[in-house]
Design a protein around this motif. Structure first.
Motif, mmCIF file in Angstrom:
data_model
loop_
_atom_site.group_PDB
_atom_site.id
_atom_site.type_symbol
_atom_site.label_atom_id
_atom_site.label_comp_id
_atom_site.label_asym_id
_atom_site.label_seq_id
_atom_site.Cartn_x
_atom_site.Cartn_y
_atom_site.Cartn_z
ATOM 1 N N ARG A 74 0.820 -1.223 0.000
ATOM 2 C CA ARG A 74 0.000 0.000 0.000
ATOM 3 C C ARG A 74 0.849 1.266 0.000
ATOM 4 O O ARG A 74 0.656 2.166 -0.812
ATOM 5 N N GLN A 75 1.819 1.327 0.903
ATOM 6 C CA GLN A 75 2.673 2.508 0.990
ATOM 7 C C GLN A 75 3.667 2.568 -0.178
ATOM 8 O O GLN A 75 4.025 3.642 -0.644
ATOM 9 N N GLY A 76 4.089 1.411 -0.649
ATOM 10 C CA GLY A 76 5.025 1.390 -1.770
ATOM 11 C C GLY A 76 4.448 2.058 -3.005
ATOM 12 O O GLY A 76 5.144 2.777 -3.727
ATOM 13 N N PHE A 77 3.145 1.846 -3.266
ATOM 14 C CA PHE A 77 2.526 2.456 -4.432
ATOM 15 C C PHE A 77 2.386 3.967 -4.291
ATOM 16 O O PHE A 77 2.396 4.696 -5.282
ATOM 17 N N VAL A 78 2.249 4.448 -3.039
ATOM 18 C CA VAL A 78 2.233 5.903 -2.817
ATOM 19 C C VAL A 78 3.537 6.508 -3.316
ATOM 20 O O VAL A 78 3.553 7.507 -4.054
ATOM 21 N N HIS A 79 4.659 5.889 -2.941
ATOM 22 C CA HIS A 79 5.960 6.414 -3.357
ATOM 23 C C HIS A 79 6.231 6.143 -4.838
ATOM 24 O O HIS A 79 6.875 6.964 -5.511
ATOM 25 N N LEU A 80 5.745 5.035 -5.346
ATOM 26 C CA LEU A 80 5.966 4.708 -6.755
ATOM 27 C C LEU A 80 5.376 5.773 -7.667
ATOM 28 O O LEU A 80 5.997 6.174 -8.655
ATOM 29 N N GLY A 81 4.179 6.264 -7.324
ATOM 30 C CA GLY A 81 3.567 7.315 -8.127
ATOM 31 C C GLY A 81 4.422 8.565 -8.182
ATOM 32 O O GLY A 81 4.548 9.209 -9.235
ATOM 33 N N ASN A 82 5.041 8.929 -7.060
ATOM 34 C CA ASN A 82 5.893 10.125 -7.029
ATOM 35 C C ASN A 82 7.219 9.892 -7.752
ATOM 36 O O ASN A 82 7.764 10.813 -8.370
ATOM 37 N N ILE A 83 7.734 8.677 -7.673
ATOM 38 C CA ILE A 83 8.975 8.354 -8.384
ATOM 39 C C ILE A 83 8.764 8.466 -9.895
ATOM 40 O O ILE A 83 9.556 9.097 -10.609
ATOM 41 N N VAL A 84 7.695 7.842 -10.375
ATOM 42 C CA VAL A 84 7.411 7.846 -11.819
ATOM 43 C C VAL A 84 7.206 9.267 -12.339
ATOM 44 O O VAL A 84 7.582 9.595 -13.469
ATOM 45 N N GLY A 85 6.623 10.123 -11.500
ATOM 46 C CA GLY A 85 6.348 11.496 -11.932
ATOM 47 C C GLY A 85 7.478 12.478 -11.704
ATOM 48 O O GLY A 85 7.312 13.677 -11.934
ATOM 49 N N ASN A 86 8.630 12.004 -11.260
ATOM 50 C CA ASN A 86 9.742 12.907 -10.941
ATOM 51 C C ASN A 86 10.824 12.818 -12.015
ATOM 52 O O ASN A 86 11.456 11.766 -12.181
ATOM 53 N N PRO A 87 11.073 13.904 -12.751
ATOM 54 C CA PRO A 87 12.059 13.857 -13.839
ATOM 55 C C PRO A 87 13.502 13.768 -13.366
ATOM 56 O O PRO A 87 14.400 13.535 -14.166
ATOM 57 N N ARG A 88 13.734 13.940 -12.080
ATOM 58 C CA ARG A 88 15.111 13.897 -11.567
ATOM 59 C C ARG A 88 15.562 12.495 -11.187
ATOM 60 O O ARG A 88 16.708 12.307 -10.773
ATOM 61 N N VAL A 89 14.660 11.511 -11.281
ATOM 62 C CA VAL A 89 15.020 10.163 -10.865
ATOM 63 C C VAL A 89 14.762 9.161 -11.988
ATOM 64 O O VAL A 89 13.974 9.402 -12.900
ATOM 65 N N SER A 90 15.448 8.034 -11.878
ATOM 66 C CA SER A 90 15.251 6.918 -12.796
ATOM 67 C C SER A 90 15.103 5.655 -11.958
ATOM 68 O O SER A 90 16.009 5.290 -11.205
ATOM 69 N N LEU A 91 13.940 5.014 -12.052
ATOM 70 C CA LEU A 91 13.692 3.808 -11.266
ATOM 71 C C LEU A 91 14.340 2.618 -11.968
ATOM 72 O O LEU A 91 13.846 2.116 -12.971
ATOM 73 N N LYS A 92 15.441 2.160 -11.415
ATOM 74 C CA LYS A 92 16.211 1.087 -12.033
ATOM 75 C C LYS A 92 15.662 -0.301 -11.682
ATOM 76 O O LYS A 92 15.607 -1.195 -12.535
ATOM 77 N N TYR A 93 15.285 -0.481 -10.407
ATOM 78 C CA TYR A 93 14.848 -1.803 -9.944
ATOM 79 C C TYR A 93 13.675 -1.663 -8.975
ATOM 80 O O TYR A 93 13.566 -0.676 -8.241
ATOM 81 N N VAL A 94 12.827 -2.682 -8.976
ATOM 82 C CA VAL A 94 11.806 -2.864 -7.952
ATOM 83 C C VAL A 94 12.053 -4.228 -7.312
ATOM 84 O O VAL A 94 12.165 -5.240 -8.016
ATOM 85 N N ILE A 95 12.164 -4.243 -5.983
ATOM 86 C CA ILE A 95 12.381 -5.486 -5.246
ATOM 87 C C ILE A 95 11.058 -5.873 -4.586
ATOM 88 O O ILE A 95 10.550 -5.135 -3.727
#
Length: 399
Positions: A61-82
Motif C-alpha cells: 500500500r505505501q510502496g505504491f504511494v511512493h511509486l507514483g511520485n517516483i514515476v512522476g519525478n524527472p530527476r530520478v530513474s527507477l532502475k529496480y523494484v524489489i
C-alpha cells in the motif's frame, strides 16, 4: 455642484503592467512549477548526480504511494523494484509503464545494490525487514530513504545511523507530515514568534482507512506505527523534547485488543518550557482521515483543519453541504509524500542537508518507548535528555 470623482480614487495604484505585483510566497505549487520550468540547476549550481538511480523495496500500500511520485519525478530513474510477491510484477510493470525497470526477488537484491547506476534506495517493506535492507544498502554505498519506524527498537535505529555515518551516506526517516504545506507554515510561524510563547499544542489523529489486522500485527504497535508521526510533528514545531509523558489507552475494537495493541488513546506531554501537548488518536474514523492541529500561544493561535477533495458548496433548504474530508492518509498527505521525496533527492544531489536527522528520529523512538511504559504501568513517565541526545535547533534543557 456634485463631485464626479470616486471616493476611493485616491487609493488607485499603478497599472499592474507598470508595477507587477509579487505572487504570495505561500503558493508552493507555483514555486515548484517555476523551478521545473527553469530547470533543477537554476540558482542551485550543478547537482552532484544529474539523475538519481533508485531501487524501490516493496510494492504494498505505501510502496505504491511512493511509486507514483517516483514515476512522476524527472530527476530520478527507477532502475529496480524489489518485491517478494512475483504475481505483482507484470501488473505493476504494465500499470506504471515500467518497461525499463527490472523486477527482482529480495533474494536477488544484491544485483540491484551492486549496480553503479543506482545511487539510492527506498525501503517501504514491513518493519522487521528494515534493518537488514538499510545495512545492505549503506554497505553498498547507497543513500537510504526508509519509512517509519526505521527499526523495531531504539538500539536498532541507532545501529542504522551509526552505519550511515561510517560509510558517509545519508539515511532519511520518512516523517512526511513535516513536508505538508499547512504544517510547514505552522512551524515557520510558530518559530517566527507570531503567537508568542506556546502554551498548549493539540493534535487529533484518527485514521482511515481501517488498517488490515495482518499489517497491525507487524507494525510495531500504535506508538511506533501511528502516533510516532504526531510525536515528531509536535516536538519539531515546539523545538523541545518532553520531560513528562502520560498515556491513557483503551480498545473499542476486539480484534485490535486480541493482538495486544491499542485502538484509542490520549497522550499528554509536558515540555521543559511548561508547554503542554495533548494528542488524541484512534485507529479508525468512519467519516474520513481526521488530522487536525492547534497551537495556542500567549499572543494568538494557529490551527490546521482537515482538507477536502474540492471546495464546492451546495446551498439548499436543508442548509449548506460540501464534500467530506479526504478519506485516506494517502490522499490527505499526497503533497507531503511528494515533497519529502523531492527533499531526499535534493539531499542526494547535494543541494541541502537532511531536515530529519538521526537525533530527531532517535528522540521520537525514545518517546515511543516511554509512552508504551506509561500505558503498561498506568503511571506518568519522566524523561531525561543528555545534551548529545537533543537535536540541532531544539532547546537545550537547563540543569
Amino acid at each position: 455642484q456634485l463631485s464626479t470623482t470616486m471616493a476611493t480614487v485616491k487609493y488607485a495604484a499603478a497599472s499592474p503592467y507598470v508595477e507587477r505585483p509579487a505572487l504570495h510566497p505561500s503558493d508552493h505549487r507555483q514555486a515548484d512549477y517555476e523551478a521545473r520550468l527553469l530547470g533543477p540547476e537554476s540558482g542551485q549550481g550543478k547537482p552532484k548526480i544529474k539523475r538519481v538511480g533508485l531501487v524501490l523495496f516493496g510494492t504494498g500500500r505505501q510502496g505504491f504511494v511512493h511509486l507514483g511520485n517516483i514515476v512522476g519525478n524527472p530527476r530520478v530513474s527507477l532502475k529496480y523494484v524489489i518485491e517478494a510477491d512475483q504475481s505483482k510484477w507484470e501488473v505493476t510493470k504494465e500499470n506504471w509503464n515500467l518497461e525499463n525497470t527490472t523486477f527482482l526477488h529480495p533474494d536477488d537484491a544484491d544485483k540491484a545494490l551492486s549496480d553503479l547506476s543506482v545511487h539510492a534506495i527506498l525501503v517501504v517493506t514491513p518493519t522487521p525487514t528494515h534493518c537488514a535492507i538499510i545495512d545492505a544498502g549503506l554497505s553498498a554505498g547507497k543513500h537510504v530513504f526508509c519509512e517509519k519506524p526505521m527499526a523495531e527498537t531504539e538500539e536498532g535505529i541507532r545501529t542504522c545511523y551509526a552505519k550511515a555515518d561510517e560509510v558517509g551516506r545519508n539515511l532519511f526517516c520518512a516523517f512526511q507530515r513535516r513536508f505538508d504545506p499547512t504544517f510547514r507554515d505552522i512551524f515557520n510561524r510558530v518559530r517566527a514568534g507570531e503567537i508568542g510563547k506556546v502554551q498548549v499544542i493539540k493534535a487529533s489523529s484518527r485514521d482511515s482507512p481501517l488498517s488490515p489486522l495482518n499489517y497491525l500485527k507487524v507494525s510495531g504497535g500504535v506508538f511506533k506505527d501511528a502516533l510516532v508521526h504526531d510525536f515528531d510533528l509536535l516536538t519539531w514545531i515546539c523545538g523541545e523534547l518532553p520531560t513528562e509523558v502520560f498515556v491513557n489507552g483503551s480498545n473499542s475494537f476486539a480484534e485490535v485488543a486480541a493482538i495486544g495493541d491499542l485502538d484509542t488513546s490520549a497522550v499528554n506531554f509536558k515540555f521543559p518550557s511548561g508547554t503542554i501537548a495533548v494528542i488524541d488518536h484512534c485507529r479508525f474514523a468512519p467519516y474520513g482521515y481526521d488530522q487536525r492541529i492547534e497551537v495556542f500561544g500567549r499572543s494568538g493561535m494557529l490551527s490546521g483543519d482537515n482538507e477536502q477533495p474540492n471546495r464546492a458548496v451546495l446551498t439548499s433548504y436543508s442548509g449548506q453541504h460540501s464534500a467530506p474530508m479526504f478519506q485516506t492518509f494517502m490522499s490527505r498527505h499526497a503533497e507531503g509524500y511528494r515533497v519529502e521525496l523531492e527533499h531526499f533527492i535534493d539531499v542526494v544531489q547535494g543541494y541541502c542537508s537532511m531536515l530529519v536527522t538521526g537525533k530527531m528520529t532517535l528522540a521520537v523512538a525514545k518517546i515511543c518507548e516511554a509512552c508504551a511504559e506509561s500505558h503498561e504501568t498506568g503511571k506518568k513517565v519522566l524523561l531525561t535528555w543528555s545534551e548529545e541526545e537533543i537535536p540541532e535547533g531544539y532547546v537545550k534543557i537547563a540543569d
